[in-house]
Design an enzyme around this catalytic site. Sequence first.
Site, mmCIF file in Angstrom:
data_model
loop_
_atom_site.group_PDB
_atom_site.id
_atom_site.type_symbol
_atom_site.label_atom_id
_atom_site.label_comp_id
_atom_site.label_asym_id
_atom_site.label_seq_id
_atom_site.Cartn_x
_atom_site.Cartn_y
_atom_site.Cartn_z
ATOM 1 N N SER A 145 -38.747 34.280 12.433
ATOM 2 C CA SER A 145 -37.283 34.410 12.374
ATOM 3 C C SER A 145 -36.658 33.025 12.513
ATOM 4 O O SER A 145 -37.267 32.129 13.126
ATOM 5 C CB SER A 145 -36.808 35.285 13.537
ATOM 6 N N TYR A 158 -36.769 36.158 22.624
ATOM 7 C CA TYR A 158 -36.927 36.447 21.187
ATOM 8 C C TYR A 158 -37.402 35.178 20.471
ATOM 9 O O TYR A 158 -38.367 35.199 19.703
ATOM 10 C CB TYR A 158 -35.605 36.943 20.591
ATOM 11 N N ALA A 160 -38.905 32.537 21.660
ATOM 12 C CA ALA A 160 -40.270 32.148 22.038
ATOM 13 C C ALA A 160 -41.294 33.033 21.336
ATOM 14 O O ALA A 160 -42.331 32.554 20.869
ATOM 15 C CB ALA A 160 -40.428 32.248 23.560
ATOM 16 N N SER A 161 -41.004 34.313 21.231
ATOM 17 C CA SER A 161 -41.956 35.209 20.549
ATOM 18 C C SER A 161 -42.094 34.817 19.082
ATOM 19 O O SER A 161 -43.191 34.818 18.521
ATOM 20 C CB SER A 161 -41.512 36.678 20.680
ATOM 21 N N LYS A 162 -40.988 34.462 18.448
ATOM 22 C CA LYS A 162 -41.021 34.124 17.024
ATOM 23 C C LYS A 162 -41.604 32.725 16.784
ATOM 24 O O LYS A 162 -42.232 32.486 15.748
ATOM 25 C CB LYS A 162 -39.616 34.244 16.421
HETATM 26 N N1 LIG Z 1 -33.023 41.817 10.372
HETATM 27 C C1 LIG Z 1 -32.845 40.536 10.564
HETATM 28 O O1 LIG Z 1 -31.745 39.983 10.435
HETATM 29 C C2 LIG Z 1 -34.036 39.668 10.931
HETATM 30 C C3 LIG Z 1 -33.876 38.279 10.941
HETATM 31 C C4 LIG Z 1 -34.952 37.479 11.219
HETATM 32 C C5 LIG Z 1 -36.184 38.043 11.492
HETATM 33 N N2 LIG Z 1 -36.309 39.392 11.497
HETATM 34 C C6 LIG Z 1 -37.641 39.936 11.757
HETATM 35 O O2 LIG Z 1 -38.060 40.643 10.597
HETATM 36 C C7 LIG Z 1 -38.858 41.763 10.975
HETATM 37 C C8 LIG Z 1 -38.260 43.033 10.374
HETATM 38 O O3 LIG Z 1 -36.937 43.150 10.821
HETATM 39 P P1 LIG Z 1 -36.015 44.357 10.305
HETATM 40 O O4 LIG Z 1 -34.654 44.074 10.811
HETATM 41 O O5 LIG Z 1 -36.258 44.565 8.870
HETATM 42 O O6 LIG Z 1 -36.664 45.554 11.150
HETATM 43 P P2 LIG Z 1 -36.138 47.074 11.346
HETATM 44 O O7 LIG Z 1 -35.522 47.154 12.689
HETATM 45 O O8 LIG Z 1 -35.346 47.503 10.163
HETATM 46 O O9 LIG Z 1 -37.502 47.878 11.311
HETATM 47 C C9 LIG Z 1 -38.512 47.680 12.257
HETATM 48 C C10 LIG Z 1 -39.507 48.811 12.070
HETATM 49 O O10 LIG Z 1 -40.617 48.570 12.951
HETATM 50 C C11 LIG Z 1 -40.963 49.785 13.567
HETATM 51 N N3 LIG Z 1 -41.648 49.484 14.831
HETATM 52 C C12 LIG Z 1 -41.094 48.966 15.962
HETATM 53 N N4 LIG Z 1 -42.036 48.820 16.905
HETATM 54 C C13 LIG Z 1 -43.195 49.252 16.357
HETATM 55 C C14 LIG Z 1 -44.523 49.333 16.826
HETATM 56 N N5 LIG Z 1 -44.838 48.956 18.071
HETATM 57 N N6 LIG Z 1 -45.481 49.813 16.006
HETATM 58 C C15 LIG Z 1 -45.178 50.220 14.744
HETATM 59 N N7 LIG Z 1 -43.937 50.157 14.241
HETATM 60 C C16 LIG Z 1 -42.955 49.673 15.041
HETATM 61 C C17 LIG Z 1 -39.665 50.539 13.744
HETATM 62 O O11 LIG Z 1 -39.893 51.913 13.920
HETATM 63 C C18 LIG Z 1 -38.932 50.180 12.449
HETATM 64 O O12 LIG Z 1 -39.231 51.119 11.438
HETATM 65 C C19 LIG Z 1 -38.902 41.756 12.498
HETATM 66 O O13 LIG Z 1 -40.077 41.097 12.919
HETATM 67 C C20 LIG Z 1 -37.676 40.944 12.882
HETATM 68 O O14 LIG Z 1 -37.833 40.327 14.130
HETATM 69 C C21 LIG Z 1 -35.257 40.217 11.240
#
Ligand SMILES: NC(=O)c1ccc[n+]([C@@H]2O[C@H](COP(=O)([O-])OP(=O)(O)OC[C@H]3O[C@@H](n4cnc5c(N)ncnc54)[C@H](O)[C@@H]3O)[C@@H](O)[C@H]2O)c1
Length: 255
Positions: A145, A158, A160-162
């Site tokens: 991220s 968040y 640190a994890s990323k």
């Molecule tokens: N949306 C953003 O703006 C954004 C920005 C930067 C990075 N990200 C990263 O991109 C990735 C996807 O984000 P998103 O917003 O599309 O996600 P989202 O919230 O739309 O979907 C996440 C999915 O993961 C599933 N999930 C959660 N914990 C789980 C587990 N332990 N085992 C199996 N499934 C699990 C949930 O049920 C959900 O369907 C994430 O890693 C997020 O940190 C998102």
Amino acid sequence: MATLDGTRLAGKVAVVTGAGIGQGRSTALRLAREGAHVVAVDVSGAQKDTAAELPDLIEPANADATNAEQWQAVVAQTTERHGRLDILCNVVGAAGIAQARIPDVDEDDYDRLMSINLKSVFLGMKYAIPAMVASGGGSIINWSSVGALVSSPTTSVYGASKAGILAMTRAAAREWGEANIRVNSLVPGFVYPTGMTLMGEEKFPESVARAASKSALNRPGHPDEIAAVAAFLASDDASYITGSSLVVDGGWTAG
Ligand SMILES: NC(=O)c1ccc[n+]([C@@H]2O[C@H](COP(=O)([O-])OP(=O)(O)OC[C@H]3O[C@@H](n4cnc5c(N)ncnc54)[C@H](O)[C@@H]3O)[C@@H](O)[C@H]2O)c1
């Protein structure tokens, strides 16, 4: 028979986590449209809806990406059914947990967020890599991220994890290059609509416009725009890219 956008990934077998909604769903659909067989992993049940869109090419799997035994089962099921594993997309991630100034972060929340965001990536690679070695190589894409690159008060855990994902990706690329396994991170900016950003919008209605304005393009990214980059990294078009992090943020961190 499903209609394919192309055949760049024909014959490839992929596991995509977080495939029920958002970027994971878009990525599962995109890889399948490019010809891959996709195992769509999620805990929510929504992976079944994703699979129902292209049932010839996507199969749902209910598994918790923070659980080692469930990861082993997903990889075993994939290789037993399809004979190989070529692509792993570690998309699962969460925000809104442990989101506080450091003295106010609950220790259990810290562990939970680190587990969902970082341990899930570690476990995915731990169990997928041997299957990829047996398949003659593969491509792993780990979702980081912009939160790994820029920060604000309350985003320490968040971020640190990323950032941990970026470091683990680089090390994995060095470890497995000779086995023809490429490992890269994808670094999205603000992506909408997804489960995460819809939830944020519910709490803070102005959050979408505020986050969008940080990008040079003055709009959020769409999950399909991230999935397109994931499909590129998964494909042989990216055959000399490993150990990299590809920023897909509409110019946010160029500012
Ligand atoms: N949306 C953003 O703006 C954004 C920005 C930067 C990075 N990200 C990263 O991109 C990735 C996807 O984000 P998103 O917003 O599309 O996600 P989202 O919230 O739309 O979907 C996440 C999915 O993961 C599933 N999930 C959660 N914990 C789980 C587990 N332990 N085992 C199996 N499934 C699990 C949930 O049920 C959900 O369907 C994430 O890693 C997020 O940190 C998102």
